[in-house]
Design a protein around this motif. Structure first.
Motif, mmCIF file in Angstrom:
data_model
loop_
_atom_site.group_PDB
_atom_site.id
_atom_site.type_symbol
_atom_site.label_atom_id
_atom_site.label_comp_id
_atom_site.label_asym_id
_atom_site.label_seq_id
_atom_site.Cartn_x
_atom_site.Cartn_y
_atom_site.Cartn_z
ATOM 1 N N GLY A 69 26.037 20.687 64.595
ATOM 2 C CA GLY A 69 24.940 20.357 63.694
ATOM 3 C C GLY A 69 25.398 19.464 62.555
ATOM 4 N N ASP A 70 24.544 18.510 62.171
ATOM 5 C CA ASP A 70 24.924 17.640 61.057
ATOM 6 C C ASP A 70 25.104 18.433 59.771
ATOM 7 N N THR A 71 24.383 19.553 59.646
ATOM 8 C CA THR A 71 24.524 20.364 58.435
ATOM 9 C C THR A 71 25.898 21.022 58.361
ATOM 10 N N ASN A 72 26.547 21.208 59.514
ATOM 11 C CA ASN A 72 27.860 21.826 59.515
ATOM 12 C C ASN A 72 28.916 20.907 58.911
ATOM 13 N N ALA A 73 28.594 19.616 58.788
ATOM 14 C CA ALA A 73 29.533 18.663 58.201
ATOM 15 C C ALA A 73 29.393 18.579 56.681
ATOM 16 N N MET A 74 28.391 19.226 56.120
ATOM 17 C CA MET A 74 28.167 19.112 54.679
ATOM 18 C C MET A 74 29.244 19.818 53.865
ATOM 19 N N LEU A 75 29.504 21.082 54.182
ATOM 20 C CA LEU A 75 30.474 21.857 53.405
ATOM 21 C C LEU A 75 31.866 21.211 53.434
ATOM 22 N N PRO A 76 32.394 20.864 54.619
ATOM 23 C CA PRO A 76 33.727 20.256 54.630
ATOM 24 C C PRO A 76 33.776 18.836 54.099
ATOM 25 N N SER A 77 32.640 18.262 53.713
ATOM 26 C CA SER A 77 32.674 16.933 53.099
ATOM 27 C C SER A 77 33.192 16.992 51.667
ATOM 28 N N VAL A 78 33.162 18.203 51.059
ATOM 29 C CA VAL A 78 33.577 18.324 49.656
ATOM 30 C C VAL A 78 34.541 19.467 49.382
ATOM 31 N N THR A 79 34.730 20.377 50.350
ATOM 32 C CA THR A 79 35.601 21.521 50.104
ATOM 33 C C THR A 79 36.205 22.011 51.418
ATOM 34 N N ALA A 80 37.413 22.549 51.311
ATOM 35 C CA ALA A 80 38.052 23.135 52.494
ATOM 36 C C ALA A 80 37.613 24.576 52.700
ATOM 37 N N ALA A 81 36.790 25.109 51.790
ATOM 38 C CA ALA A 81 36.298 26.485 51.922
ATOM 39 C C ALA A 81 35.542 26.645 53.234
ATOM 40 N N LEU A 82 35.722 27.776 53.873
ATOM 41 C CA LEU A 82 35.061 28.045 55.152
ATOM 42 C C LEU A 82 33.758 28.819 54.978
ATOM 43 N N ASP A 83 33.516 29.334 53.776
ATOM 44 C CA ASP A 83 32.282 30.064 53.480
ATOM 45 C C ASP A 83 31.501 29.315 52.420
ATOM 46 N N GLY A 84 30.193 29.248 52.578
ATOM 47 C CA GLY A 84 29.384 28.601 51.554
ATOM 48 C C GLY A 84 27.962 28.363 52.031
ATOM 49 N N TYR A 85 27.218 27.624 51.223
ATOM 50 C CA TYR A 85 25.815 27.338 51.506
ATOM 51 C C TYR A 85 25.581 25.840 51.416
ATOM 52 N N CYS A 86 24.675 25.343 52.240
ATOM 53 C CA CYS A 86 24.286 23.941 52.206
ATOM 54 C C CYS A 86 22.767 23.858 52.127
ATOM 55 N N LEU B 42 27.401 18.350 44.733
ATOM 56 C CA LEU B 42 26.720 17.377 45.569
ATOM 57 C C LEU B 42 27.597 17.075 46.775
ATOM 58 N N THR B 43 26.981 16.873 47.919
ATOM 59 C CA THR B 43 27.724 16.608 49.137
ATOM 60 C C THR B 43 28.519 15.320 49.026
ATOM 61 N N GLY B 44 29.599 15.258 49.791
ATOM 62 C CA GLY B 44 30.386 14.041 49.853
ATOM 63 C C GLY B 44 29.972 13.202 51.043
ATOM 64 N N ASP B 45 30.859 12.342 51.491
ATOM 65 C CA ASP B 45 30.602 11.486 52.645
ATOM 66 C C ASP B 45 30.510 12.355 53.894
ATOM 67 N N PRO B 46 29.370 12.362 54.588
ATOM 68 C CA PRO B 46 29.251 13.202 55.784
ATOM 69 C C PRO B 46 30.225 12.807 56.890
ATOM 70 N N SER B 47 30.703 11.562 56.855
ATOM 71 C CA SER B 47 31.707 11.146 57.830
ATOM 72 C C SER B 47 33.008 11.915 57.630
ATOM 73 N N VAL B 48 33.321 12.233 56.377
ATOM 74 C CA VAL B 48 34.502 13.040 56.084
ATOM 75 C C VAL B 48 34.327 14.422 56.687
ATOM 76 N N GLY B 49 33.152 15.009 56.492
ATOM 77 C CA GLY B 49 32.880 16.325 57.051
ATOM 78 C C GLY B 49 32.976 16.336 58.563
ATOM 79 N N ALA B 50 32.450 15.288 59.208
ATOM 80 C CA ALA B 50 32.518 15.208 60.674
ATOM 81 C C ALA B 50 33.975 15.103 61.135
ATOM 82 N N ALA B 51 34.792 14.342 60.402
ATOM 83 C CA ALA B 51 36.209 14.214 60.750
ATOM 84 C C ALA B 51 36.921 15.556 60.620
ATOM 85 N N VAL B 52 36.590 16.311 59.584
ATOM 86 C CA VAL B 52 37.190 17.642 59.414
ATOM 87 C C VAL B 52 36.823 18.536 60.591
#
Length: 333
Positions: A102-119, A292-302
């Motif tokens: 899901g594209d939403t799954n890339a939001m959290l890792p776009s700005v943090t390495a935390a594995l728990d959170g909300y988007c 605020l979210t970062g670059d979603p491409s970063v999240g997808a790469a993570v």
């Protein structure tokens, strides 16, 4: 042979492809129009995604051994699109799996390495998710423009169009959105009447709207934001905030702190939303951590790196983001 991972962030308006190595170094990037199969015909969606990936591959050079192609994508799954993508990516050097996330799954890792959170997101679509141990655990809305996406760019644009129609007919209040929307469509405001007895601007507006794909109504959302002092526009933005806050309340677990990541072109302009979310967090005894979210491409790469068993900590996340930014700067120079 260059070993690489292909990560693609696919939205309703833009598809961004990135090739990275196992250390998170950006090897190449490409972009094309939207590839969301829910708002684009599957063949066109696939073509856009493939074009973005081919541009990234051309920038990286070759030959390539692509260990995984991961798509962080909105919209419903489509078998024909998947077949086209798999065929094209194999030709590019894909030796591993084609993975949909899901594209939403890339939001959290776009700005943090935390594995728990909300988007919480409001772009063309909208909704909220709770992520636990790197996986989406709960979802509110994000159901697409036909049955949901309340408060989204589509929702704002659709209701702006409804407000303009009502104002032109005289059954609704006057609004600054009328001129803003009609100007965007190149429709003059006159006192003329059309063949069917309607005001000519209204007839032309209706005709223009029905020539558009429904999802294209989202293009009126920036006009709502730009005219936020107008009472109608202000009411729409306030309702959008209420929808997104309701979404967050649905997926919020008082036992899980966060962080909370806000994303999407509309969310950044919902100025009352961060305060409202902070109040929910504070009431649960948590120190608000809203970003605020970062670059979603970063999240997808993570996500692609994690799929290959790579642990991405905050230092590596910063390296990935810096590598992508440096590559983008080099390309634009």
């Amino acid at each position: 042979m260059i070993t690489a991972l292909l990560a693609i962030d696919v939205g309703g308006s833009t598809s961004r492809a990135t090739l990275v190595d196992m250390a998170g170094n950006c090897l190449g990037q490409g972009r094309n129009r939207g590839g969301n199969p829910g708002s684009n015909p599957p063949a066109e969606a696939a073509a856009a995604i493939i074009a973005a990936a081919q541009a990234a591959a051309a920038a990286a050079g070759g030959p390539l051994d692509i260990k995984v192609a991961l798509l962080a994508i909105a919209g419903p799954r489509n078998a024909e699109m998947q077949r086209r993508l798999d065929e094209a990516f194999r030709a590019m050097g894909l030796s591993g799996p084609l993975v949909f996330d899901g594209d939403t799954n890339a939001m959290l890792p776009s700005v943090t390495a935390a594995l728990d959170g909300y988007c919480i997101f409001a772009g063309t679509g909208s909704g909220a998710v709770r992520v636990r141990i790197g996986e989406i655990e709960a979802v509110a809305d994000a159901a697409g423009y036909l049955v949901g996406d309340l408060g989204s760019g589509y929702w704002l644009g659709h209701h702006a169009a409804i407000a303009v129609t009502a104002a032109l007919e005289g059954r609704g209040p006057k609004t600054a959105l009328t001129r803003a929307v009609l100007d965007t469509l190149g429709i003059p405001i006159t006192d003329d009447r059309a063949f069917d007895g309607r005001p000519a601007p209204l007839r032309l507006f209706i005709d223009a709207i029905y020539k558009m794909r429904p999802i294209e109504l989202a293009k009126f959302a920036p006009l709502v934001i730009a005219n936020r002092e107008d009472p109608i526009a202000a009411a729409l933005l306030a309702q959008s905030e209420r929808y997104l806050l309701d979404d967050f309340r649905l997926i919020f677990d008082p036992a899980m702190r966060g962080p909370v990541v806000l994303g999407g072109s509309v969310a950044a302009h919902l100025t009352g939303l961060p305060t409202a979310i902070a109040e929910v967090l504070s009431a649960a005894g948590h120190e608000p951590d809203i970003r605020l979210t970062g670059d979603p491409s970063v999240g997808a790469a993570v996500l692609a790196l994690r799929h290959q068993g790579v642990t991405v900590d905050d230092a590596m996340l910063k390296h990935i983001a810096a590598s992508m930014a440096a590559r983008a700067t080099k390309v634009s120079a």
